[in-house]
Each structure stands twice: as C-alpha cells, then as structure tokens.
Design an enzyme around this catalytic site. Structure first.
Site, short mmCIF file in Angstrom:
data_model
loop_
_atom_site.label_atom_id
_atom_site.label_comp_id
_atom_site.label_asym_id
_atom_site.label_seq_id
_atom_site.Cartn_x
_atom_site.Cartn_y
_atom_site.Cartn_z
CG ASP A 2 -2.31 -0.41 0.94
OD1 ASP A 2 -2.72 -0.33 -0.22
OD2 ASP A 2 -3.01 -0.84 1.88
CG ASP A 44 -9.94 1.64 -0.47
OD1 ASP A 44 -9.00 1.34 -1.23
OD2 ASP A 44 -9.80 1.80 0.75
#
Length: 479
Positions: free
Chosen positions: A186, A251
C-alpha cells in the site's frame, strides 16, 4: 434463447485499397547509364559502411545491459494469471485475529472455493504492533495473533493455500521468517520527502528489488507483488516492471454506483490493454456476498472483474455468505476466462452504448465488450440502466468475429448452449444493472445468398467494382 429464421444484415468484409502504380524504397538511387567506375566504388563503400554500422549497433544493443534492472516481475515466474483468493479488509477491516483468518481459510476449502481456484489467504491490515522490535523488525500483534505469523502461515499452507500480507517493507521477514507468499504494498504512511527521496516509481522499485533479492535464497520464488497506490500515478504504465498487479482506482464500496464508477473510472474502460500475462489491472476486492448489492448487480460485478482479468479476491464473511453469492463466486465458465492459459488479455469495449464511444461516464460505463479466448470469442453486455433493456449488437462489431460465418452461443451464466447466431444478436430484457456473458464459437459458413452481401456496409464492394449500398439484414439470434 431461440434461433430465428435468418434475415438480412450486411456482413463485414475484409479488403484492401490500392493506390496508383508508384513504388517507394529507402536506400541508394542507382542510375546505371551515368554511373562511372568511381561512382560505383563510392556507392559500394557507402553500402558497406551502412551494413557495418547496422551490425555494430545491433551487437552493442544486445551486448549492453538494460537501462534499469527489472526485478520481481513475470520474468521470474510468478502470477502469470490473475491471482485468486480471500482478503480480510472488506468484511473485517481492522477487526481481525488469527481465529478469523483460520476459520475463513477452512471455509474456503469446505465451501469449494479452494477447488474453484481461490488459493490465497490475504491479511490486509492491522496485524502488527505499532512499534518495531529493538532489532528493527515488524512485530505481529500480540493480542490478535498470539501464536505468531509463522504458525498462522503454516496452518494456511497445510490447507493447500498460500498466504498474503499487506505491508511496506521487510521482504525477508515476510517471506523467510513469517512464510508469506504474496505482498500487497500500500501507499500508506509515506515517510517525509527528505527521508525517502524517491518518487512513486522509485519507492516501489525499492520493495521489488528487496523481493527479488530474497528470492535468490535456495528454493525460493519471489513473493507475488501486488502494488496498491490507487491509480494516482498511472501504474498501468510502469507497474509491470515491478509487480504482477496494480490497483487502478480508489477503494471499492458495496454499491452499484461504486461498481459502475470503477468499471468506468476514467481508467478501466480505457486501459484494458495494460492487462496480460504476469501483469494485471487490479479493480479491488470483490463485494460479492456483502449484502448491499442485488443478485443481478453481484453477477455483473463479478463478470466485469473476471473478464477484465482483475485479480479475484473474495471480501465477504464466509461464515454467513449466501448460497447465491457462492454460486456467483464459483461460476466455472466465468472463472475459466479469467484464468485462460492461452489468452492473457482482457475484454475491451467495442461500443459504449448509452454514451458516444470513448466518452467517460461514472454512472453509465461502456456496455458492449469482447475479447478472444482459448475457446472462442467472449462477449459481455452490461445494462447500466435502472430498468430492463434489450441489447443488440452486430457480431462483427467485435474484431474477433469473422465475416460470413455463423457462431454457436454458450451462455456463461446459464451454462447452456443456445443455438446459432448469424450476423446479429439481441439479448432481450437484460435486468437493470444486469449482465449477459457469452462465448461464441465458429460453427462454419453462414447460409448462402443472404442479403445484403455485407453486414457492415462501409466500402462493401462487388467484384465488378460496384459499391453496394447499405441494406437491412434479418439474420439474427435472440436470447
């Protein structure tokens, strides 16, 4: 689906257009009547010089090393196809522990998901203590994972699965000491600029180099490297240098608006070319089974992710997942396209439908998609409207269909053979936010003497040189 009597539509045709009688070439101009012996010698020397230069430049092009090292990528033999598995984030966020991980891993086996190809168990976040050990290592969360990560990955491996983790560093710890097989990297918690002194590409190269270095240990393949920086710096242009997948968007959420937006997203409809063997656009974790989407929306969501060759990571609580959601996740026909060992590319739009072609629309992404596959031509028809709709296309709008041929039709959701399509296809009453997924296989020549002679009238030319005007064809198949 029923086969209708053939009726007319122009068949697409292949052809070529020639111009003039002139020919062009690159190189020396030779005029034999005026060439003197000296000119011939000069020309020969010049030609020899060109040939030597080409050989020399070719030699050095292959002798010199590449401009940059390309570390943990497909050349090292991992994740040729989109990886499949489970990810903890959508269902649990930070409310995870080793019992939840093990329970879902066991359910992956007992529910038949492991057998369907979902073989990665990924711990997405919140697995570590906030402070490192005195030696500088990341420490597993003592309350959530009291048995330690190695014990957890051992149990996952004993079930026949592989283990994935989400973190920013410490490839040696993750693979050699903790036993993980996949790293999701990430772009969270980025150090100050004066510490990292890297752009986004350099940051991911550092981790890729570390993974590559660890893989040089005897008997070790590189961890699969899942790059996640949400598409901010166009990872579809450079991600394959370092990783096997790259997130293309922010997301996902369990809403149709989120699903439609990700399919469109100014990106995924327009960058399908970036997915192929060893490198895939990652459209994020699946929301199938999380309860907020309708059955038809979940089918459309799963179909788009699978046929666009995204990694397929289940994000539902398997202890409470519905029978319908499991049927969607285990659709063998759709998974077979995602895991095609012969064709690595993704479906791409051939017509946008509601929008003009190549126009971005977050609520109404492209509706008509196709690609080749090992077993035929794949089509996806996506109804982005809030009501049922008929969806029509001409077969040869897809570049993978041959003119003058008929095609058998397999429905990838009903798992049934549904007659033969000639020239056109209509799916009737596609549900709101629903999908039709088809596999068309060549079934031989279409019937003779169909009119007009070309399905698509552009430059339809008789052998006598007459341009054929467009007409209306009735050859068809309805679903």
């Amino acid at each position: 689906m029923s086969e209708k009597a053939s009726y007319d539509i122009p068949t697409p045709h292949g052809g070529y257009h020639s111009r003039g009688g002139e020919s062009e070439s690159l190189g020396l101009t030779h005029t034999p009547r005026r060439a003197s012996a000296l000119n011939t010698i000069v020309a020969s020397v010049a030609l020899l010089f060109i040939l030597v230069s080409q050989v020399w430049s070719t030699y050095w092009r292959f002798k010199l090393p590449p401009l940059e090292h390309v570390p943990s990528n497909g050349s090292e033999g991992v994740a040729r196809l989109p990886f499949m598995g489970f990810n903890t984030w959508n269902a649990y966020h930070c409310d995870i522990n080793e019992s939840i991980i093990v329970e879902n891993a066991r359910l992956m086996e007992t529910l038949g998901l492991l057998g369907a190809g979902y073989n990665y168990m990924n711990i997405d976040d919140c697995y570590s203590e906030k402070k490192r050990s005195p030696e500088g290592d990341i420490v597993a969360h003592k309350t959530r994972f009291p048995s330690g990560m190695k014990a957890l990955t051992n149990e996952i491996h004993q079930l026949g699965m592989k283990a994935g983790i989400n973190e920013l560093r410490d490839a040696r710890l993750f693979q050699l000491e903790w036993g993980f097989d996949l790293l999701k990297f990430d772009n969270c918690a980025v150090p100050f600029d004066h510490i990292i002194r890297e752009g986004i590409v350099g940051k991911y190269q550092r981790m890729a180099d570390a993974i590559s270095q660890v893989s040089k240990e005897p008997g070790k393949l590189p961890m699969v490297f899942s790059l996640c920086q949400w598409g901010r710096e166009q990872p579809w242009l450079w991600g394959k240098r370092f990783s096997q997948s790259w997130r293309t968007t922010g997301d996902i959420e369990p809403t149709w608006r989120s699903i439609a937006s990700i399919i469109n997203q100014f990106r995924n409809s327009f960058i399908t070319w970036a997915s192929d063997f060893y490198g895939h656009n990652d459209m994020d974790i699946l929301e199938v089974g999380n309860g907020a989407l309708t059955y038809e929306e979940e089918k459309a969501h799963f179909t788009a992710w699978a046929l666009m060759k995204s990694p397929l990571l289940i994000g539902a609580d398997l202890a409470s997942v519905s029978k319908e959601a499991l049927e969607i996740l285990k659709n063998e026909d759709v998974i077979a396209i995602n895991q095609d060992p012969v064709v690595g590319t993704a479906i791409s739009p051939f017509r946008w439908g509601i929008n003009p072609d190549w126009v971005s629309n977050e609520t109404h992404p492209a509706q008509y998609w196709s690609d080749e596959s090992a077993n035929g031509t794949v089509f996806m028809l996506l109804n982005t409207l809030d009501e049922p709709a008929d969806m029509f296309f001409n077969l040869t709008e897809s570049p993978w269909i041959r003119a003058g041929r008929k095609y058998s039709v397999r429905d990838l959701w009903s798992h049934s053979e549904n007659g033969t399509a000639i020239r056109n296809f209509t799916a009737q009453g596609v549900p709101a936010h629903g999908v039709i997924a088809l596999l068309l296989r060549d079934a031989g020549d279409e019937p003779e003497a169909l009119e007009p002679p070309c399905v698509r009238p552009e430059w339809c030319m008789d052998q006598n040189g007459t341009l054929i005007e467009s007409g209306v064809s009735n050859s068809h198949l309805d679903l």
